[in-house]
Design a protein around this motif. Sequence first.
Motif, mmCIF file in Angstrom:
data_model
loop_
_atom_site.group_PDB
_atom_site.id
_atom_site.type_symbol
_atom_site.label_atom_id
_atom_site.label_comp_id
_atom_site.label_asym_id
_atom_site.label_seq_id
_atom_site.Cartn_x
_atom_site.Cartn_y
_atom_site.Cartn_z
ATOM 1 N N PHE A 94 0.855 -1.188 0.000
ATOM 2 C CA PHE A 94 0.000 0.000 0.000
ATOM 3 C C PHE A 94 0.890 1.236 0.000
ATOM 4 O O PHE A 94 1.865 1.298 0.742
ATOM 5 C CB PHE A 94 -0.898 0.031 1.245
ATOM 6 N N ARG A 95 0.524 2.195 -0.825
ATOM 7 C CA ARG A 95 1.252 3.465 -0.834
ATOM 8 C C ARG A 95 0.247 4.582 -0.680
ATOM 9 O O ARG A 95 -0.736 4.656 -1.420
ATOM 10 C CB ARG A 95 2.031 3.646 -2.125
ATOM 11 N N ALA A 96 0.484 5.431 0.280
ATOM 12 C CA ALA A 96 -0.345 6.614 0.513
ATOM 13 C C ALA A 96 0.596 7.797 0.598
ATOM 14 O O ALA A 96 1.413 7.879 1.521
ATOM 15 C CB ALA A 96 -1.151 6.466 1.784
ATOM 16 N N ASP A 97 0.508 8.666 -0.372
ATOM 17 C CA ASP A 97 1.393 9.824 -0.468
ATOM 18 C C ASP A 97 2.848 9.368 -0.459
ATOM 19 O O ASP A 97 3.302 8.758 -1.394
ATOM 20 C CB ASP A 97 1.102 10.839 0.638
ATOM 21 N N SER A 98 3.545 9.612 0.629
ATOM 22 C CA SER A 98 4.963 9.262 0.673
ATOM 23 C C SER A 98 5.242 8.061 1.578
ATOM 24 O O SER A 98 6.384 7.811 1.920
ATOM 25 C CB SER A 98 5.772 10.461 1.147
ATOM 26 N N SER A 99 4.212 7.306 1.945
ATOM 27 C CA SER A 99 4.393 6.155 2.832
ATOM 28 C C SER A 99 4.136 4.842 2.095
ATOM 29 O O SER A 99 3.245 4.763 1.251
ATOM 30 C CB SER A 99 3.448 6.226 4.026
ATOM 31 N N LEU A 100 4.917 3.856 2.435
ATOM 32 C CA LEU A 100 4.712 2.481 1.955
ATOM 33 C C LEU A 100 4.441 1.602 3.160
ATOM 34 O O LEU A 100 5.081 1.759 4.206
ATOM 35 C CB LEU A 100 5.973 1.930 1.279
ATOM 36 N N SER A 101 3.516 0.665 3.024
ATOM 37 C CA SER A 101 3.286 -0.304 4.092
ATOM 38 C C SER A 101 2.994 -1.668 3.472
ATOM 39 O O SER A 101 2.332 -1.752 2.438
ATOM 40 C CB SER A 101 2.153 0.125 5.015
ATOM 41 N N PHE A 102 3.520 -2.702 4.123
ATOM 42 C CA PHE A 102 3.334 -4.076 3.652
ATOM 43 C C PHE A 102 3.744 -5.038 4.758
ATOM 44 O O PHE A 102 4.364 -4.640 5.751
ATOM 45 C CB PHE A 102 4.149 -4.342 2.379
ATOM 46 N N VAL A 114 6.049 -3.727 7.932
ATOM 47 C CA VAL A 114 6.942 -2.618 7.591
ATOM 48 C C VAL A 114 6.114 -1.408 7.158
ATOM 49 O O VAL A 114 5.182 -1.538 6.374
ATOM 50 C CB VAL A 114 7.900 -3.024 6.444
ATOM 51 N N ILE A 115 6.490 -0.257 7.694
ATOM 52 C CA ILE A 115 5.945 1.028 7.240
ATOM 53 C C ILE A 115 7.143 1.961 7.084
ATOM 54 O O ILE A 115 7.946 2.114 8.017
ATOM 55 C CB ILE A 115 4.934 1.623 8.239
ATOM 56 N N VAL A 116 7.268 2.548 5.898
ATOM 57 C CA VAL A 116 8.373 3.483 5.646
ATOM 58 C C VAL A 116 7.807 4.780 5.083
ATOM 59 O O VAL A 116 6.773 4.792 4.418
ATOM 60 C CB VAL A 116 9.429 2.900 4.681
ATOM 61 N N ASN A 117 8.500 5.846 5.353
ATOM 62 C CA ASN A 117 8.153 7.157 4.830
ATOM 63 C C ASN A 117 9.272 7.569 3.879
ATOM 64 O O ASN A 117 10.437 7.570 4.255
ATOM 65 C CB ASN A 117 8.001 8.160 5.969
ATOM 66 N N VAL A 118 8.902 7.916 2.659
ATOM 67 C CA VAL A 118 9.877 8.292 1.643
ATOM 68 C C VAL A 118 9.774 9.788 1.406
ATOM 69 O O VAL A 118 8.700 10.309 1.127
ATOM 70 C CB VAL A 118 9.606 7.534 0.318
ATOM 71 N N ILE A 123 14.810 7.762 3.182
ATOM 72 C CA ILE A 123 13.790 6.841 3.663
ATOM 73 C C ILE A 123 13.843 6.795 5.182
ATOM 74 O O ILE A 123 14.913 6.633 5.760
ATOM 75 C CB ILE A 123 14.031 5.424 3.097
ATOM 76 N N SER A 124 12.680 6.922 5.815
ATOM 77 C CA SER A 124 12.581 6.776 7.272
ATOM 78 C C SER A 124 11.740 5.541 7.567
ATOM 79 O O SER A 124 10.610 5.419 7.086
ATOM 80 C CB SER A 124 11.910 7.990 7.905
ATOM 81 N N ILE A 125 12.288 4.640 8.350
ATOM 82 C CA ILE A 125 11.542 3.441 8.734
ATOM 83 C C ILE A 125 10.711 3.785 9.964
ATOM 84 O O ILE A 125 11.248 4.116 11.020
ATOM 85 C CB ILE A 125 12.489 2.260 9.007
ATOM 86 N N LEU A 126 9.406 3.721 9.801
ATOM 87 C CA LEU A 126 8.498 4.032 10.906
ATOM 88 C C LEU A 126 8.145 2.780 11.704
ATOM 89 O O LEU A 126 7.915 2.849 12.903
ATOM 90 C CB LEU A 126 7.212 4.670 10.364
ATOM 91 N N LYS A 127 8.085 1.646 11.013
ATOM 92 C CA LYS A 127 7.765 0.378 11.698
ATOM 93 C C LYS A 127 8.509 -0.749 11.002
ATOM 94 O O LYS A 127 8.486 -0.857 9.779
ATOM 95 C CB LYS A 127 6.272 0.118 11.668
#
Length: 133
Positions: A94-102, A114-118, A123-127
Motif C-alpha cells: 500500500f502506498r499513501a502519499d509518501s508512505s509504503l506499508s506491507f 513494515v511502514i516506511v516514509n519516503v 527513507i525513514s523506517i516508521l515500523k
Amino acid sequence: MKKTFLPVTLMLTLCAAVILLILCLTASSYTVVSQELRDAEAVTEYSDSFYAAETTAAEIISKYSGTSGNNSSFTSGQSGRTTYSSPQGNILIFRADSSLSFSVPVNTQKELDVIVNVSGSGISILKWSLENR
C-alpha cells in the motif's frame, strides 16, 4: 584342596556393572545431544526465514520508494496498492502519499510488518516489527 571362584565372579560382576554404567551414560548423552541438535536446526530454519523476509522487505523498499531509479508501478506522489511477487508469496503493498506499508510472511505464525516514509532526503523506517499473523 578346594578352589574358590568368588574373586573371579566378583571381578566379572564389577566389570559388567562398569560397562553397563558407561552404556547408560552414553545413551543419556546421545538423547540430550539429539534434542539440542533438533532445537538448533529449528532456530537455524527460523533465522533463515526471518533473513529472507528482511531481504524481501529491503527489495520492496528499494523498488517502490522511487529512490533507487527502478521502475515501479507507482509514479511520484501516487497512492494505491500493488502486488509484489516474492519467494514468500504475493505481498500486497500500500502506498499513501509518501508512505509504503506491507507485511512479509516469515513463517505460518509470524510476519514482518513494515511502514516506511519516503521523502526527498531519504527513507525513514516508521515500523519494522515481527508480528503474529
